[in-house]
Design an enzyme around this catalytic site. Structure first.
Site, PDB file in Angstrom:
ATOM      1  N   ASP A  84       0.951  -0.562  -0.125  1.00  9.93           N
ATOM      2  CA  ASP A  84      -0.036   0.121   0.242  1.00  9.93           C
ATOM      3  C   ASP A  84       0.880   1.307   0.002  1.00  9.93           C
ATOM      4  O   ASP A  84       2.004   0.943  -0.136  1.00  9.93           O
ATOM      5  CB  ASP A  84      -1.075   0.347   1.504  1.00  9.93           C
ATOM      6  CG  ASP A  84      -1.345   1.101   0.962  1.00  9.93           C
ATOM      7  OD1 ASP A  84      -2.217   1.853   0.271  1.00  9.93           O
ATOM      8  OD2 ASP A  84      -1.814   1.701   2.803  1.00  9.93           O
ATOM      9  N   ASP A  86      -0.329   4.682   0.780  1.00 11.24           N
ATOM     10  CA  ASP A  86      -0.834   5.873   1.765  1.00 11.24           C
ATOM     11  C   ASP A  86      -0.340   5.759   3.271  1.00 11.24           C
ATOM     12  O   ASP A  86      -1.217   4.654   3.181  1.00 11.24           O
ATOM     13  CB  ASP A  86      -2.131   7.238   1.375  1.00 11.24           C
ATOM     14  CG  ASP A  86      -2.488   7.770   0.604  1.00 11.24           C
ATOM     15  OD1 ASP A  86      -2.036   8.645   0.078  1.00 11.24           O
ATOM     16  OD2 ASP A  86      -2.103   6.437  -0.976  1.00 11.24           O
TER      17      ASP A  86
END
Length: 290
Positions: A84, A86
């Site tokens: 991922d 963010d």
């Protein structure tokens, strides 16, 4: 044989370990051995019996906050790394920071938080937030990148070291290529998967182009990259990372929301992302800078 690795405060580690081992005896987890990895701060425990969830819960009770990994098999070097972006590879939520340039950060950040906690449908929440950005100048993205977006501590070393050990690295995000492409290049990822903001006349339209990268797509990307039998690792922090974390051989929750953390067999709650390298057993002398 169940293997658990732990990074915790060395000063109280032995006392806490004794208490944890005594507690686990009543939960069907029998410790066979415990020793520090050579030259490292990592304590490796081997259990003749026991379940991963039981051991993870015991580590939480006795050592939190700490960094940990539990595996049913020998811990091996991964050949695929999917992460991922963010609040994992970078320290910010890009859409929240971008919203600040439109004067909407509190409103959009509240939706982001609920989506990451798993309280809202991710796709619906994404479309709602993007729609609120209608009319914002595209140049705000570049400004936001320059002024707000920074790598998470340890992110560069994690990507560079895994790549140096032969892992293919993939950044997959429910955020946007406008941010993910430069972040992926900065950190050295081989591939970037993300959503595309629609732009017309130099301004955001409030819409998205193409399909949406959601939790299912994240897990699909990991499975496609791992193929048949390749050892994989994933890192993430939010509810939309759960299927990807669960699909990985070693799924790490980094400073994660409760639901994502509960789904992971690896957890980084105290150190930075380089703790993942230690838990995988990669000596510091082999770590690489970006």
């Amino acid at each position: 044989m169940l293997i658990a690795r732990l990074i915790a405060d060395a000063a109280t580690r032995e006392t806490r370990l004794d208490a944890m081992v005594d507690a686990l005896k009543g939960e069907g987890a029998a410790l066979a051995s415990a020793a520090l990895l050579a030259g490292e701060e990592v304590l490796e425990m081997r259990f003749a019996t026991g379940e991963p969830d039981t051991v993870l819960a015991a580590i939480d009770r006795h050592f939190a906050p700490a960094d940990m990994l539990v595996s049913r098999d020998t811990i091996e070097m991964p050949k695929v790394f999917v992460s991922d972006m963010d609040s994992t590879m970078i320290g910010q939520e890009c859409i929240d920071e971008l919203a600040d340039y439109a004067g909407l950060k509190p409103q959009i950040a509240a939706i982001t938080e609920r989506a990451m906690q798993g309280e809202l449908d991710f796709v619906a929440a994404l479309r709602e937030r993007v729609a609120l950005l209608e009319g914002l100048e595209e140049s705000a993205v570049s400004t936001c990148l320059d002024e707000r977006i920074t790598p998470t501590p340890g992110a560069r070393a994690l990507v560079a070291t895994l790549a140096a050990h032969g892992a293919r690295t993939v950044l997959v995000t429910g955020g946007f290529h406008h941010f993910a492409d430069p972040v992926g290049e900065m950190l050295g990822f081989d591939r970037v998967v993300g959503n595309r903001l629609e732009v017309a006349g130099g301004r955001l339209t409030g819409g998205l182009l193409g399909g949406i990268v959601d939790s299912g797509v994240k897990a699909q990307v990991l499975r496609e990259e791992a193929g048949e039998g390749r050892i994989s690792i994933a890192t993430g922090d939010g509810a939309n990372d759960i299927p990807m974390i669960e699909a990985a051989t070693y799924g790490f929750a980094y400073r994660a929301k409760p639901k994502a953390r509960a789904a992971a067999n690896g957890r980084v709650d105290h150190g930075d992302l380089s703790a993942v390298l230690s838990l995988l057993g990669i000596p510091r002398k082999e770590w690489r800078a970006a």
